[in-house]
Design a protein around this motif. Structure first.
Motif, PDB file in Angstrom:
ATOM      1  N   VAL A 106      13.093  15.567  42.238  1.00  0.00           N
ATOM      2  CA  VAL A 106      11.930  15.945  42.721  1.00  0.00           C
ATOM      3  C   VAL A 106      11.076  17.243  42.264  1.00  0.00           C
ATOM      4  CG1 VAL A 106      12.528  14.880  44.895  1.00  0.00           C
ATOM      5  CG2 VAL A 106      13.059  17.317  44.446  1.00  0.00           C
ATOM      6  N   ASP A 107       9.839  17.331  42.554  1.00  0.00           N
ATOM      7  CA  ASP A 107       9.017  18.486  42.264  1.00  0.00           C
ATOM      8  C   ASP A 107       9.006  18.891  40.726  1.00  0.00           C
ATOM      9  OD1 ASP A 107       8.639  18.878  44.953  1.00  0.00           O
ATOM     10  OD2 ASP A 107      10.515  20.317  45.258  1.00  0.00           O
ATOM     11  N   ASP A 108       7.920  18.445  39.980  1.00  0.00           N
ATOM     12  CA  ASP A 108       7.330  18.783  38.826  1.00  0.00           C
ATOM     13  C   ASP A 108       8.105  18.389  37.884  1.00  0.00           C
ATOM     14  OD1 ASP A 108       5.224  19.611  37.471  1.00  0.00           O
ATOM     15  OD2 ASP A 108       5.945  21.661  37.378  1.00  0.00           O
ATOM     16  N   THR A 109       9.169  17.535  38.073  1.00  0.00           N
ATOM     17  CA  THR A 109       9.919  17.100  36.972  1.00  0.00           C
ATOM     18  C   THR A 109       9.412  16.059  36.149  1.00  0.00           C
ATOM     19  OG1 THR A 109      12.126  17.289  38.227  1.00  0.00           O
ATOM     20  CG2 THR A 109      12.043  15.693  36.472  1.00  0.00           C
ATOM     21  N   LYS A 110       9.356  15.986  34.702  1.00  0.00           N
ATOM     22  CA  LYS A 110       8.773  14.970  33.904  1.00  0.00           C
ATOM     23  C   LYS A 110       9.643  14.351  32.970  1.00  0.00           C
ATOM     24  CE  LYS A 110       4.361  17.714  33.940  1.00  0.00           C
ATOM     25  NZ  LYS A 110       4.576  18.667  34.959  1.00  0.00           N
ATOM     26  N   MET A 111       9.323  13.159  32.607  1.00  0.00           N
ATOM     27  CA  MET A 111      10.080  12.359  31.624  1.00  0.00           C
ATOM     28  C   MET A 111       8.835  11.766  30.801  1.00  0.00           C
ATOM     29  SD  MET A 111      11.420   9.523  30.307  1.00  0.00           S
ATOM     30  CE  MET A 111      12.830   9.262  29.226  1.00  0.00           C
ATOM     31  N   TYR A 112       8.893  12.025  29.500  1.00  0.00           N
ATOM     32  CA  TYR A 112       7.993  11.297  28.473  1.00  0.00           C
ATOM     33  C   TYR A 112       8.828  10.530  27.752  1.00  0.00           C
ATOM     34  CZ  TYR A 112       4.782  14.957  29.914  1.00  0.00           C
ATOM     35  OH  TYR A 112       4.141  15.942  30.792  1.00  0.00           O
ATOM     36  N   ASN A 113       8.377   9.211  27.645  1.00  0.00           N
ATOM     37  CA  ASN A 113       9.124   8.275  26.727  1.00  0.00           C
ATOM     38  C   ASN A 113       8.152   7.793  25.700  1.00  0.00           C
ATOM     39  OD1 ASN A 113      11.160   6.289  25.590  1.00  0.00           O
ATOM     40  ND2 ASN A 113       9.925   4.756  26.505  1.00  0.00           N
ATOM     41  N   THR A 114       8.280   8.172  24.517  1.00  0.00           N
ATOM     42  CA  THR A 114       7.485   7.586  23.296  1.00  0.00           C
ATOM     43  C   THR A 114       8.549   6.685  22.292  1.00  0.00           C
ATOM     44  OG1 THR A 114       7.630   9.696  21.944  1.00  0.00           O
ATOM     45  CG2 THR A 114       5.757   9.443  23.460  1.00  0.00           C
ATOM     46  N   GLY A 115       9.852   6.710  22.748  1.00  0.00           N
ATOM     47  CA  GLY A 115      10.724   5.868  21.839  1.00  0.00           C
ATOM     48  C   GLY A 115      11.043   4.596  22.733  1.00  0.00           C
ATOM     49  N   THR A 116      12.202   4.446  22.831  1.00  0.00           N
ATOM     50  CA  THR A 116      12.858   3.320  23.613  1.00  0.00           C
ATOM     51  C   THR A 116      13.655   3.728  24.762  1.00  0.00           C
ATOM     52  OG1 THR A 116      12.911   1.733  21.653  1.00  0.00           O
ATOM     53  CG2 THR A 116      13.953   1.069  23.703  1.00  0.00           C
ATOM     54  N   LEU A 117      13.385   3.266  26.047  1.00  0.00           N
ATOM     55  CA  LEU A 117      14.119   3.647  27.116  1.00  0.00           C
ATOM     56  C   LEU A 117      14.770   2.401  27.536  1.00  0.00           C
ATOM     57  CD1 LEU A 117      15.217   5.434  29.540  1.00  0.00           C
ATOM     58  CD2 LEU A 117      13.217   5.141  30.471  1.00  0.00           C
ATOM     59  N   GLU A 118      15.916   2.026  27.450  1.00  0.00           N
ATOM     60  CA  GLU A 118      16.775   0.981  28.105  1.00  0.00           C
ATOM     61  C   GLU A 118      17.390   1.401  29.285  1.00  0.00           C
ATOM     62  OE1 GLU A 118      16.907  -1.939  26.374  1.00  0.00           O
ATOM     63  OE2 GLU A 118      16.279  -1.575  24.509  1.00  0.00           O
ATOM     64  N   ASN A 119      17.181   0.668  30.450  1.00  0.00           N
ATOM     65  CA  ASN A 119      17.587   0.804  31.798  1.00  0.00           C
ATOM     66  C   ASN A 119      18.513  -0.197  32.310  1.00  0.00           C
ATOM     67  OD1 ASN A 119      18.545   2.127  34.427  1.00  0.00           O
ATOM     68  ND2 ASN A 119      16.826   0.750  35.141  1.00  0.00           N
ATOM     69  N   PHE A 120      19.953  -0.118  32.037  1.00  0.00           N
ATOM     70  CA  PHE A 120      20.728  -1.236  32.566  1.00  0.00           C
ATOM     71  C   PHE A 120      21.531  -0.791  33.901  1.00  0.00           C
ATOM     72  CE2 PHE A 120      20.429  -1.736  28.017  1.00  0.00           C
ATOM     73  CZ  PHE A 120      20.577  -3.168  27.955  1.00  0.00           C
ATOM     74  N   GLY A 121      21.038   0.313  34.395  1.00  0.00           N
ATOM     75  CA  GLY A 121      21.834   0.867  35.701  1.00  0.00           C
ATOM     76  C   GLY A 121      20.876   1.133  36.735  1.00  0.00           C
ATOM     77  N   THR A 122      20.823   2.407  37.178  1.00  0.00           N
ATOM     78  CA  THR A 122      19.609   2.765  38.045  1.00  0.00           C
ATOM     79  C   THR A 122      18.871   3.840  37.508  1.00  0.00           C
ATOM     80  OG1 THR A 122      21.250   2.024  39.796  1.00  0.00           O
ATOM     81  CG2 THR A 122      19.242   3.405  40.522  1.00  0.00           C
ATOM     82  N   LEU A 123      17.596   3.660  37.753  1.00  0.00           N
ATOM     83  CA  LEU A 123      16.622   4.861  37.276  1.00  0.00           C
ATOM     84  C   LEU A 123      15.703   5.103  38.484  1.00  0.00           C
ATOM     85  CD1 LEU A 123      14.498   4.815  34.124  1.00  0.00           C
ATOM     86  CD2 LEU A 123      13.657   6.155  36.317  1.00  0.00           C
ATOM     87  N   ASN A 124      16.039   6.176  39.007  1.00  0.00           N
ATOM     88  CA  ASN A 124      15.400   6.947  40.244  1.00  0.00           C
ATOM     89  C   ASN A 124      14.047   7.717  39.808  1.00  0.00           C
ATOM     90  OD1 ASN A 124      16.816   5.303  42.222  1.00  0.00           O
ATOM     91  ND2 ASN A 124      18.746   6.911  41.935  1.00  0.00           N
ATOM     92  N   ASN A 125      12.958   7.540  40.023  1.00  0.00           N
ATOM     93  CA  ASN A 125      11.712   8.463  39.886  1.00  0.00           C
ATOM     94  C   ASN A 125      11.450   8.817  41.233  1.00  0.00           C
ATOM     95  OD1 ASN A 125       9.920   9.571  37.895  1.00  0.00           O
ATOM     96  ND2 ASN A 125       8.268   8.361  38.661  1.00  0.00           N
ATOM     97  N   SER A 126      11.877  10.197  41.439  1.00  0.00           N
ATOM     98  CA  SER A 126      11.801  10.725  42.868  1.00  0.00           C
ATOM     99  C   SER A 126      10.300  10.920  43.013  1.00  0.00           C
ATOM    100  CB  SER A 126      12.830  11.845  43.009  1.00  0.00           C
ATOM    101  OG  SER A 126      13.939  11.289  42.575  1.00  0.00           O
ATOM    102  N   PRO A 127       9.987  11.502  44.400  1.00  0.00           N
ATOM    103  CA  PRO A 127       8.840  12.172  44.797  1.00  0.00           C
ATOM    104  C   PRO A 127       8.519  13.330  44.262  1.00  0.00           C
ATOM    105  CG  PRO A 127      10.321  11.505  46.866  1.00  0.00           C
ATOM    106  CD  PRO A 127      11.086  11.467  45.592  1.00  0.00           C
ATOM    107  N   PHE A 128       7.175  13.125  43.759  1.00  0.00           N
ATOM    108  CA  PHE A 128       6.502  14.308  42.936  1.00  0.00           C
ATOM    109  C   PHE A 128       7.146  14.582  41.405  1.00  0.00           C
ATOM    110  CE2 PHE A 128       6.380  15.795  47.249  1.00  0.00           C
ATOM    111  CZ  PHE A 128       4.903  15.767  47.591  1.00  0.00           C
ATOM    112  N   ALA A 129       7.914  13.561  41.148  1.00  0.00           N
ATOM    113  CA  ALA A 129       8.289  13.493  39.761  1.00  0.00           C
ATOM    114  C   ALA A 129       7.248  12.563  38.980  1.00  0.00           C
ATOM    115  CB  ALA A 129       9.639  12.874  39.735  1.00  0.00           C
ATOM    116  N   GLU A 130       7.147  12.801  37.764  1.00  0.00           N
ATOM    117  CA  GLU A 130       6.348  12.153  36.667  1.00  0.00           C
ATOM    118  C   GLU A 130       7.109  11.420  35.612  1.00  0.00           C
ATOM    119  OE1 GLU A 130       3.296  14.846  35.479  1.00  0.00           O
ATOM    120  OE2 GLU A 130       3.288  15.672  37.525  1.00  0.00           O
TER     121      GLU A 130
END
Length: 247
Positions: A106-130
């Motif tokens: 939460v709170d102003d966390t940022k993730m930028y993917n310009t490559g390859t993101l492979e999700n086989f598990g659990t990916l949580n994009n939390s409140p106020f995250a980007e």
């Protein structure tokens, strides 16, 4: 006194590094041909700047805590049982392979993917995250996108083969391919498509509640479109399969 281990592998030589701190710290650079491994039960923390260079690897089976800047030009593997907590900025230009749990906190966390993101598990994009994807994001597990100001913005290619739960605002200006279940089923969720959204055979696009979703691009449905909410179309909607609209 607790000793936390992680391994640095250079070629065929393996060195085990030990610290008496509460956590091991990410080296400033993981160079080409180097592998940093975080073991089960161990924690590695980055509060500054850490770069995984092209040809370098960070393999996590424990916990990685990022509160600084983590740049991945090589390979970042979050293995089964591993936890990757991002509370800073994580930029992926290489390969990020998540088989465990990745929390974009939460709170102003940022993730930028310009490559390859492979999700086989659990990916949580939390409140106020980007989470911004301008590369390729392949979801084979569960992707949870929260409400409360969270951002999920796709200007690249997002392929959903399993479950994508949209509880907030999701923007697509690129290509979104749905082969699984794409749920916009929260009281506060909507999907804004100005790119191309293909709901493929076996795909299910679920739009519930009264907050409308918007299509000003192209929506091609050859799967199941389950619309019990509002869908405002000012673009192109091609339906060649099953759709259900509340009367």
């Amino acid at each position: 006194m607790n000793a936390i281990r992680f391994a640095l592998v250079i070629g065929t030589v393996t060195a085990t590094l030990t610290t008496t701190n509460a956590a091991a710290y990410c080296p400033q650079n993981v160079g080409s041909g180097e592998t940093v491994s975080v073991f089960v039960g161990d924690t590695m923390t980055n509060g500054g700047d850490c770069t995984i260079e092209q040809g370098g690897q960070l393999l996590n089976s424990g916990v990685v805590e990022n509160t600084g800047n983590l740049w991945d030009y090589g390979m970042l593997n979050n293995n089964a049982g591993g936890v990757l907590n991002n509370s800073g900025v994580l930029s992926n230009y290489g390969l990020l392979d998540n088989v465990g749990t990745y929390n974009n906190n939460v709170d102003d966390t940022k993730m930028y993917n310009t490559g390859t993101l492979e999700n086989f598990g659990t990916l949580n994009n939390s409140p106020f995250a980007e989470l911004y994807n301008s590369g390729t994001l392949n979801n084979y597990g569960t992707l949870n996108h929260a409400d409360m100001g969270a951002v999920l913005d796709n200007s690249g290619t997002l392929n959903n083969y399993s479950t994508l739960n949209n509880f907030g605002r999701m923007h697509n200006t690129g290509t979104l391919e749905n082969f699984g279940a794409l749920n916009s089923s929260s009281w506060n969720s909507w999907l804004d498509n100005s790119g191309t959204l293909n709901n493929n055979f076996f795909g299910r696009l679920i739009n519930h509640f009264d907050i409308p979703s918007f299509n000003s691009g192209t929506l091609n449905n050859s799967g199941t479109l389950d619309n019990d909410g509002g869908l405002r179309n000012t673009g192109t909607l091609n339906n060649i399969a099953l759709s259900r609209q509340r009367a």
